[in-house]
Design a protein around this motif. Structure first.
Motif, PDB file in Angstrom:
ATOM      1  N   GLY A   1       0.335 -11.231   2.241  1.00 30.07           N
ATOM      2  CA  GLY A   1       1.671 -11.614   2.690  1.00 30.07           C
ATOM      3  C   GLY A   1       2.340 -10.564   3.548  1.00 30.07           C
ATOM      4  O   GLY A   1       3.550 -10.640   3.777  1.00 30.07           O
ATOM      5  N   SER A   2       1.580  -9.591   4.043  1.00 32.63           N
ATOM      6  CA  SER A   2       2.142  -8.563   4.926  1.00 32.63           C
ATOM      7  C   SER A   2       2.142  -9.062   6.368  1.00 32.63           C
ATOM      8  O   SER A   2       1.196  -9.735   6.803  1.00 32.63           O
ATOM      9  N   TYR A   3       3.187  -8.714   7.108  1.00 30.18           N
ATOM     10  CA  TYR A   3       3.275  -9.076   8.522  1.00 30.18           C
ATOM     11  C   TYR A   3       2.443  -8.079   9.317  1.00 30.18           C
ATOM     12  O   TYR A   3       2.745  -6.885   9.343  1.00 30.18           O
ATOM     13  N   ILE A   4       1.381  -8.557   9.976  1.00 33.70           N
ATOM     14  CA  ILE A   4       0.469  -7.636  10.650  1.00 33.70           C
ATOM     15  C   ILE A   4       0.554  -7.715  12.181  1.00 33.70           C
ATOM     16  O   ILE A   4      -0.104  -6.943  12.872  1.00 33.70           O
ATOM     17  N   GLY A   5       1.367  -8.626  12.700  1.00 35.12           N
ATOM     18  CA  GLY A   5       1.520  -8.707  14.148  1.00 35.12           C
ATOM     19  C   GLY A   5       1.775 -10.131  14.592  1.00 35.12           C
ATOM     20  O   GLY A   5       1.944 -11.035  13.774  1.00 35.12           O
ATOM     21  N   GLY A   6       1.814 -10.330  15.889  1.00 42.85           N
ATOM     22  CA  GLY A   6       2.107 -11.666  16.374  1.00 42.85           C
ATOM     23  C   GLY A   6       1.887 -11.829  17.863  1.00 42.85           C
ATOM     24  O   GLY A   6       1.341 -10.949  18.541  1.00 42.85           O
ATOM     25  N   VAL A   7       2.327 -12.968  18.353  1.00 47.36           N
ATOM     26  CA  VAL A   7       2.211 -13.337  19.761  1.00 47.36           C
ATOM     27  C   VAL A   7       3.530 -13.983  20.175  1.00 47.36           C
ATOM     28  O   VAL A   7       4.138 -14.709  19.387  1.00 47.36           O
ATOM     29  N   ILE A   8       3.973 -13.715  21.398  1.00 48.04           N
ATOM     30  CA  ILE A   8       5.161 -14.380  21.943  1.00 48.04           C
ATOM     31  C   ILE A   8       4.795 -14.946  23.311  1.00 48.04           C
ATOM     32  O   ILE A   8       4.231 -14.233  24.151  1.00 48.04           O
ATOM     33  N   MET A   9       5.103 -16.220  23.514  1.00 50.23           N
ATOM     34  CA  MET A   9       4.829 -16.858  24.796  1.00 50.23           C
ATOM     35  C   MET A   9       5.993 -17.767  25.172  1.00 50.23           C
ATOM     36  O   MET A   9       6.839 -18.075  24.331  1.00 50.23           O
ATOM     37  N   PRO A  10       6.080 -18.196  26.434  1.00 45.54           N
ATOM     38  CA  PRO A  10       7.196 -19.062  26.829  1.00 45.54           C
ATOM     39  C   PRO A  10       7.219 -20.360  26.030  1.00 45.54           C
ATOM     40  O   PRO A  10       6.172 -20.926  25.705  1.00 45.54           O
ATOM     41  N   GLY A  11       8.418 -20.828  25.720  1.00 47.59           N
ATOM     42  CA  GLY A  11       8.568 -22.087  25.011  1.00 47.59           C
ATOM     43  C   GLY A  11       8.405 -23.278  25.935  1.00 47.59           C
ATOM     44  O   GLY A  11       8.282 -23.145  27.153  1.00 47.59           O
ATOM     45  N   ILE A  12       8.444 -24.473  25.346  1.00 48.52           N
ATOM     46  CA  ILE A  12       8.215 -25.700  26.107  1.00 48.52           C
ATOM     47  C   ILE A  12       9.259 -25.871  27.199  1.00 48.52           C
ATOM     48  O   ILE A  12       8.942 -26.111  28.362  1.00 48.52           O
ATOM     49  N   ARG A  13      10.527 -25.770  26.827  1.00 51.54           N
ATOM     50  CA  ARG A  13      11.590 -26.010  27.793  1.00 51.54           C
ATOM     51  C   ARG A  13      11.620 -24.930  28.868  1.00 51.54           C
ATOM     52  O   ARG A  13      11.886 -25.215  30.039  1.00 51.54           O
ATOM     53  N   VAL A  14      11.332 -23.685  28.499  1.00 55.24           N
ATOM     54  CA  VAL A  14      11.276 -22.609  29.489  1.00 55.24           C
ATOM     55  C   VAL A  14      10.189 -22.899  30.521  1.00 55.24           C
ATOM     56  O   VAL A  14      10.393 -22.765  31.738  1.00 55.24           O
ATOM     57  N   SER A  15       9.020 -23.317  30.046  1.00 55.93           N
ATOM     58  CA  SER A  15       7.917 -23.635  30.957  1.00 55.93           C
ATOM     59  C   SER A  15       8.279 -24.804  31.859  1.00 55.93           C
ATOM     60  O   SER A  15       8.005 -24.782  33.062  1.00 55.93           O
ATOM     61  N   LEU A  16       8.897 -25.832  31.280  1.00 59.41           N
ATOM     62  CA  LEU A  16       9.254 -27.007  32.070  1.00 59.41           C
ATOM     63  C   LEU A  16      10.328 -26.678  33.097  1.00 59.41           C
ATOM     64  O   LEU A  16      10.263 -27.125  34.253  1.00 59.41           O
ATOM     65  N   ASP A  17      11.319 -25.881  32.704  1.00 56.26           N
ATOM     66  CA  ASP A  17      12.369 -25.484  33.651  1.00 56.26           C
ATOM     67  C   ASP A  17      11.793 -24.642  34.788  1.00 56.26           C
ATOM     68  O   ASP A  17      12.222 -24.765  35.946  1.00 56.26           O
TER      69      ASP A  17
ATOM     70  N   VAL B   1       2.918 -30.616  29.861  1.00 62.79           N
ATOM     71  CA  VAL B   1       3.747 -29.867  28.916  1.00 62.79           C
ATOM     72  C   VAL B   1       3.284 -30.090  27.472  1.00 62.79           C
ATOM     73  O   VAL B   1       3.088 -29.131  26.718  1.00 62.79           O
ATOM     74  N   LEU B   2       3.105 -31.349  27.078  1.00 65.65           N
ATOM     75  CA  LEU B   2       2.798 -31.652  25.678  1.00 65.65           C
ATOM     76  C   LEU B   2       1.344 -31.335  25.326  1.00 65.65           C
ATOM     77  O   LEU B   2       1.075 -30.551  24.409  1.00 65.65           O
ATOM     78  N   HIS B   3       0.400 -31.927  26.063  1.00 64.66           N
ATOM     79  CA  HIS B   3      -1.012 -31.650  25.776  1.00 64.66           C
ATOM     80  C   HIS B   3      -1.373 -30.212  26.140  1.00 64.66           C
ATOM     81  O   HIS B   3      -2.171 -29.571  25.444  1.00 64.66           O
ATOM     82  N   GLY B   4      -0.784 -29.713  27.236  1.00 67.25           N
ATOM     83  CA  GLY B   4      -1.074 -28.337  27.627  1.00 67.25           C
ATOM     84  C   GLY B   4      -0.600 -27.329  26.597  1.00 67.25           C
ATOM     85  O   GLY B   4      -1.321 -26.387  26.242  1.00 67.25           O
ATOM     86  N   THR B   5       0.626 -27.528  26.092  1.00 65.65           N
ATOM     87  CA  THR B   5       1.142 -26.628  25.060  1.00 65.65           C
ATOM     88  C   THR B   5       0.318 -26.735  23.786  1.00 65.65           C
ATOM     89  O   THR B   5      -0.017 -25.725  23.150  1.00 65.65           O
ATOM     90  N   ALA B   6      -0.019 -27.973  23.379  1.00 70.14           N
ATOM     91  CA  ALA B   6      -0.818 -28.170  22.163  1.00 70.14           C
ATOM     92  C   ALA B   6      -2.175 -27.484  22.279  1.00 70.14           C
ATOM     93  O   ALA B   6      -2.645 -26.827  21.336  1.00 70.14           O
ATOM     94  N   ALA B   7      -2.821 -27.632  23.446  1.00 72.56           N
ATOM     95  CA  ALA B   7      -4.117 -26.983  23.647  1.00 72.56           C
ATOM     96  C   ALA B   7      -3.989 -25.466  23.590  1.00 72.56           C
ATOM     97  O   ALA B   7      -4.864 -24.767  23.054  1.00 72.56           O
ATOM     98  N   SER B   8      -2.877 -24.949  24.130  1.00 71.75           N
ATOM     99  CA  SER B   8      -2.623 -23.508  24.079  1.00 71.75           C
ATOM    100  C   SER B   8      -2.450 -23.036  22.646  1.00 71.75           C
ATOM    101  O   SER B   8      -2.996 -22.000  22.243  1.00 71.75           O
ATOM    102  N   LEU B   9      -1.681 -23.810  21.859  1.00 71.73           N
ATOM    103  CA  LEU B   9      -1.494 -23.450  20.457  1.00 71.73           C
ATOM    104  C   LEU B   9      -2.822 -23.474  19.706  1.00 71.73           C
ATOM    105  O   LEU B   9      -3.150 -22.555  18.946  1.00 71.73           O
ATOM    106  N   ASP B  10      -3.597 -24.556  19.899  1.00 72.53           N
ATOM    107  CA  ASP B  10      -4.904 -24.646  19.234  1.00 72.53           C
ATOM    108  C   ASP B  10      -5.785 -23.452  19.607  1.00 72.53           C
ATOM    109  O   ASP B  10      -6.447 -22.858  18.741  1.00 72.53           O
ATOM    110  N   GLY B  11      -5.782 -23.099  20.893  1.00 75.50           N
ATOM    111  CA  GLY B  11      -6.615 -21.988  21.337  1.00 75.50           C
ATOM    112  C   GLY B  11      -6.183 -20.655  20.762  1.00 75.50           C
ATOM    113  O   GLY B  11      -7.017 -19.856  20.312  1.00 75.50           O
ATOM    114  N   MET B  12      -4.865 -20.409  20.725  1.00 69.44           N
ATOM    115  CA  MET B  12      -4.367 -19.149  20.180  1.00 69.44           C
ATOM    116  C   MET B  12      -4.610 -19.070  18.675  1.00 69.44           C
ATOM    117  O   MET B  12      -4.953 -18.000  18.148  1.00 69.44           O
ATOM    118  N   ILE B  13      -4.434 -20.189  17.980  1.00 67.94           N
ATOM    119  CA  ILE B  13      -4.699 -20.194  16.529  1.00 67.94           C
ATOM    120  C   ILE B  13      -6.161 -19.857  16.267  1.00 67.94           C
ATOM    121  O   ILE B  13      -6.483 -19.062  15.370  1.00 67.94           O
TER     122      ILE B  13
END
Length: 256
Positions: free
Chosen positions: A143-159, A193-205
């Protein structure tokens, strides 16, 4: 009762809590121009709508990614309840072991996500915060926080897409399920936006799981998580109240 408040870049999530129970939630626009008095009036109206007396609210806990509004919201809570808000940050007990280069850099919202995930779900885990930005918080088997990832959100990418092009229109994401192959401009954009973001999430996971060498469970929260999860191949648990649960735990740890 007390308020649990998460100030995001786009919206402010407010929950009225009784111990660990969430009595109601509401969202306010994040407006850096609004004054403490204006926010106090809005919050008081929310209490009135839900039939709660302000005299029954005895505190608040706040996490924020908008420093300019921390003082404003704190002053609004003080004016409304007569109690000082607890601000999530250095010096506030949260029970989370943070194993990154500079623990002080970890955002208050991510702290709350991680605290709740460690309390309510099995470890290791990956917590997705899908909102203005999309964040991945990685917790090990302890349960220790060991790090993370930050990327643009859906609306930021779309804008960014529509703002940088001359012929692509502003579009909404709600509606019928998007096909991968769009047969017109709007459907093609929704797919991207939708499939692209989902594929990105799947890939990063998949990459995170490979790096830690464990099949971590995945929990998602945030305003736009429900729009994306159905397009993901990964099994993802959706918890819309994750940040409020985490704030409730932190509040109880510091209440005395």
């Amino acid at each position: 009762m007390y308020f649990a408040i998460n100030i995001g870049n786009t919206t402010i999530l407010l929950g009225l809590m009784k111990e660990q129970e969430i009595l109601f939630t509401s969202r306010l626009h994040t407006d850096r121009r609004s004054t403490a008095d204006e926010y106090a009036v809005m919050i008081r109206e929310l209490l009135y709508i839900h039939g709660v007396s302000v005299e029954d609210v005895h505190g608040a806990i706040v996490s924020s990614v908008v420093p300019a509004l921390q003082t404003v919201i704190s002053e609004a809570i003080q004016a409304l309840t007569g109690h000082e808000a607890l601000m999530v940050g250095p010096g506030v007990k949260n029970g989370l072991k943070i194993r990154i280069d500079d623990p002080g850099q970890l955002g208050a919202g991510q702290v709350a996500y991680a605290v709740a995930a460690a309390a309510y779900y099995s470890m290791p885990a990956i917590v997705l915060g899908i909102s203005t930005a999309t964040s991945f918080s990685v917790l090990d088997r302890n349960g220790s926080y060991i790090g993370g990832v930050i990327m643009p959100g859906i609306r930021v990418s779309l804008d960014a897409l529509t703002g940088a092009t001359s012929q692509l229109p502003q579009i909404g994401l709600a509606g019928r399920k998007a096909k991968v192959i769009g047969t017109n401009t709007i459907d093609a954009m929704r797919s991207g936006v939708l499939h692209g973001t989902a594929a990105s999430l799947d890939g990063m996971i998949a990459k995170i799981r490979a790096e830690i060498g464990e099949d971590a469970m995945v929990i998602a929260t945030g305003r736009q998580a429900k729009e994306i999860i159905p397009y993901c191949s990964t099994e993802i648990v959706y918890d819309q109240d994750l940040v409020l649960k985490g704030l409730g735990i932190i509040y109880e740890k510091n209440r005395k």
